[in-house]
Design a protein around this motif. Structure first.
Motif, PDB file in Angstrom:
ATOM      1  N   SER B 216       5.822 -40.197  18.775  1.00  0.00           N
ATOM      2  CA  SER B 216       6.663 -40.984  17.878  1.00  0.00           C
ATOM      3  C   SER B 216       6.865 -40.284  16.552  1.00  0.00           C
ATOM      4  O   SER B 216       6.072 -39.436  16.148  1.00  0.00           O
ATOM      5  N   TYR B 218       7.793 -41.275  12.485  1.00  0.00           N
ATOM      6  CA  TYR B 218       7.975 -42.382  11.552  1.00  0.00           C
ATOM      7  C   TYR B 218       8.664 -41.860  10.298  1.00  0.00           C
ATOM      8  O   TYR B 218       8.120 -41.033   9.586  1.00  0.00           O
ATOM      9  N   GLY B 247      10.487 -44.853  14.361  1.00  0.00           N
ATOM     10  CA  GLY B 247      10.454 -46.025  13.477  1.00  0.00           C
ATOM     11  C   GLY B 247      10.891 -45.622  12.089  1.00  0.00           C
ATOM     12  O   GLY B 247      10.721 -44.472  11.697  1.00  0.00           O
ATOM     13  N   VAL B 278      12.886 -48.402  16.796  1.00  0.00           N
ATOM     14  CA  VAL B 278      12.783 -49.688  16.118  1.00  0.00           C
ATOM     15  C   VAL B 278      13.220 -49.400  14.692  1.00  0.00           C
ATOM     16  O   VAL B 278      12.501 -48.784  13.921  1.00  0.00           O
ATOM     17  N   PHE B 473       5.164 -52.134  21.352  1.00  0.00           N
ATOM     18  CA  PHE B 473       6.342 -52.124  20.499  1.00  0.00           C
ATOM     19  C   PHE B 473       7.209 -53.345  20.757  1.00  0.00           C
ATOM     20  O   PHE B 473       7.911 -53.831  19.888  1.00  0.00           O
TER      21      PHE B 473
END
Lengths: 250, 490
Positions: B216, B218, B247, B278, B473
């Motif tokens: 991921s 961020y 994210g 997201v 998530f």
């Protein structure tokens, strides 16, 4: 149990007055039927008791076990013991029936200060109640009322009634759209819930539902008022004579 | 059901009138003067210690960008952007280019902690089963501050690092794949990004490898008046698999900030990439003041046979969203999927959707888009499905539903369908509904409060898409949606 005094109600955004000083009492353990011609205000009465927002109460009061329902939101009334079986139950897409049932039961428990149901107890209760009403368990996994037949929707209303265990049950035209077999199953479901501490208000246009759910009292409603009250024989009389003398051409 | 209850409790426990991630981290930063010239491009390239070829590539993009004009076809309104009034690079002074976490400014680590993203591996490891581990690349303004679990991933042959590092360490892969899906001159914002991109993630999964953990990135925009130009490149070699999650958040500020990203995915034969977003950028206030302009180009290339790319996005933030994660279905038998939930409230504007370009034989695609509009917001789904004449047997299924809450919002669906082969089968379904007062009354009659009823109905509406997200998530996203819609009913 349920006491309605001098209830005057109009539609919120219009000048149209629907209920004109209605008085009605339903005692614990009693099954009361309300019959009347179309447009006499029967469904409005059920919505106003349950707390739908489209109406404005101009006068009067509605008490459930001495508590003033008019000061409560619809969800608080439900937790206080009011259950309305809808004439046209709503569809909730994407929400499994099981999920909805658990949400409703726990919301009411929470409002009453009780602990949430444990999942195994919940499943046991639902399965037991569903079996009695001949509801297929597979249906409980489907989104609530989505694609259900008229009879299935009405059975689902009775299932919810059984699980939420209300003190005052209102059935709004529960017989509409049911064939005779479905009508019998639904009526049996209701009869099984009759109890000393529970009142019923059965709203219907036709007498045939009352062959299956035999009332203790029958009220005739016309132009927003109760105009006559009698025993179950009153329903049979209406079946013969029609509502002509109560303001509707037969 | 527990999830819905949990959602409501979470919403109640935080101050929902405040955007939860709107705080600012006070740091000394390094940034050049505002504005964009060739010198800005040279500055960025120098700060990244880039090789000469990369600088040339950027300058070429910059020269082309100067000849282009900003597109105006989307259904969004905003005043003209002054590109000379933006900072194009901002990096924390302390511990720039850190070699390890110890060199990272503690204020930054604290920021990520506050955002719920622990960066110290030992903190991540505490109480997390190995199969639930997530490796994180943390991008703060213009730089990647840390990438976790790099060593462990390297054992499996997986390369996971910042794009800046990849340009230095893996030039052969970058040269081969960069801009191979989104050409430099693809569109105005992509060209701008090519000139001034600062950081983002690079992923390479070697042949036959199933990436051992979720990856991921961020993204955090912190500095005022600063644009973030993210560049991400993910390559899944033959027969490999990777699941990646992105994210993003930003502080609450009165002025608008620009986020112009380019994300490219490449899946070779039998490879699969699952990309989830997201997106929770600051949406601006109820009157539309402030918030992020999210102008993003995301595209996946199913280059190999039987390859698969799926995009899942939950969009709740940004003042303006303008993005169309797309799939080029080049390989025979390849598959593209797009699952989207776009929630807009206040004065937010969303113009989003996807493109599925069927080029290969027997390619399939599926689009499930759910728009929820509340307040005075406006949401448009724009989708294109096309089949090239060689794409025999192409199939697409599209379903886009809109849910309106209140009567001041709008939802629009604009599908473009183009089939040059008679054997293509394209299906399109669209509905628009309103959370009805009758539906609300029904739920409340059963004892649900107004907010419980909205949460239940909305969760039912987006269920198909939430199911596509990795479990943890999905729960986050569910909360986020409820928070975004708080106060929209009644």
């Amino acid at each position: 149990m349920l006491e309605i005094r001098n209830l005057v109600v109009k539609i919120a955004d219009e000048d149209k007055q629907i209920l004109n000083g209605l008085n009605l009492t339903v005692n614990a353990g009693e099954v009361a039927a309300i019959m009347g011609p179309n447009g006499s205000g029967k469904s409005t009465l059920s919505y106003v008791i349950a707390g739908k927002e489209d109406y404005e109460v101009l006068d009067g009061e509605i008490l459930l076990n001495g508590e003033n329902l008019l000061e409560m939101e619809a969800d608080a009334r439900a937790a206080a013991g009011i259950f309305l079986a809808f004439q046209y139950p709503l569809e909730i897409p994407g929400v499994a029936t099981m999920t909805f049932l658990k949400a409703a039961m726990n919301a009411q428990r929470k409002a009453r200060g009780e602990a949430e149901l444990l999942t195994p107890d919940f499943i046991k209760q639902v399965n037991g109640a569903a079996d009695k009403l001949g509801i297929d368990r597979e249906m409980l996994r489907r989104p609530l009322n989505v694609g259900f037949s008229g009879g299935e929707k009405k059975r689902m209303e009775i299932l919810q009634m059984a699980l939420l265990s209300p003190s005052m049950c209102i059935l709004d035209e529960t017989d509409s759209g049911l064939d005779i077999d479905a009508l019998r199953i639904v009526a049996e479901g209701v009869n099984a819930l009759r109890a000393q501490n529970r009142g019923f208000l059965v709203i219907t246009h036709y007498q045939r539902l009352l062959d299956h759910i035999v009332p203790d009292t029958v009220h005739v409603m016309s132009k927003g008022r109760i105009v006559r009250t009698g025993g179950k024989e009153l329903a049979l009389e209406l079946e013969k004579s029609g509502y002509a003398s109560y303001g509707e051409a037969a | 059901m527990a999830a819905v209850q949990e959602t409501i409790d979470q919403v109640k426990s935080i101050d929902v009138t405040e955007y939860k991630y709107g705080f600012v981290t006070e740091l000394e930063v390094d940034k050049p003067a505002k504005g964009l010239t060739e010198d800005t491009v040279r500055y960025i390239s120098a700060r990244k210690n880039e090789p000469e070829w990369m600088l040339e590539w950027r300058l070429d993009a910059f020269r082309r960008w100067k000849t282009m004009t900003e597109p105006t076809w989307s259904r969004v309104n905003y005043p003209p952007i002054n590109y000379q009034d933006i900072y194009y690079y901002a990096a924390p002074k302390k511990g720039a280019d850190p070699k390890s976490l110890d060199e990272v400014d503690p204020a930054i680590l604290e920021t990520y902690k506050k955002l719920g993203i622990p960066l110290r591996e030992q903190e991540i490891l505490a109480g997390v089963a190995p199969e639930n581990r997530v490796a994180v690349d943390a991008v703060f303004d213009s730089v990647s501050v840390v990438t976790t679990f790099k060593d462990e991933l390297a054992k499996a042959g997986v390369i996971f690092c910042s794009i800046s590092e990849a340009i230095r360490e893996h030039p052969e892969l970058v040269k081969k794949y960069l801009a191979s899906v989104v050409p430099v001159t693809d569109n105005y914002f992509a060209t701008l990004n090519s000139a001034v991109f600062t950081d983002g993630s690079f992923v390479y999964i070697p042949k036959g490898v199933r990436c051992p953990m979720e990856l991921s990135t961020y993204f955090r925009i912190n500095e005022q008046n600063t644009g973030q130009f993210e560049r991400t490149l993910i390559i899944a070699d033959e027969g490999s698999y990777v699941s990646y999650l992105e994210g993003c958040t930003a502080p609450k500020r009165d002025e608008n900030q620009l986020h112009a990203a380019v994300v490219e995915l490449i899946a070779l034969d039998d490879a699969e990439i699952k990309y989830s977003t997201v997106q929770n950028w600051f949406p601006g206030d109820a009157e539309g003041k402030g918030g992020i302009y999210n102008f993003v180009t995301k595209r996946g290339d199913c280059r190999g046979k039987r390859s698969k790319i799926s995009w899942t996005q939950v969009e709740t933030g940004s003042a303006i969203t303008w993005k169309y994660p797309s799939c080029i279905l080049r390989g025979d038998g390849s598959r593209g999927e797009f699952y989207s939930i776009a929630v807009s409230n206040g004065a937010q504007q969303v113009d989003s959707g996807t493109k599925m370009l069927h080029l290969g034989k027997n390619t399939t695609s599926k689009i499930i888009a759910k728009g929820i509009a509340a307040g005075k917001s406006d949401s448009t789904y724009r989708g294109m499905v096309s089949a090239h004449r060689k794409a025999t047997g192409a199939r697409n299924f599209t379903n886009c539903d809109s849910l309106l809450i209140g009567d001041q919002c709008g939802a629009h669906t604009i599908p473009y369908i183009e089939a040059k082969t008679s054997t293509a089968i394209f299906e399109h379904e669209a509905t628009t509904s309103k959370i009805g007062e009758d539906q609300m009354f029904y739920c409340q009659q059963r004892g649900l409060s107004e907010e419980e009823a909205v949460a239940l109905i909305v969760n039912g509406f987006v269920k198909e898409v939430l199911q596509q997200l990795p479990m943890e998530f999905a729960v986050e996203a569910q909360k986020l949606i409820t928070i975004s819609l708080e106060g929209s009913v009644g």
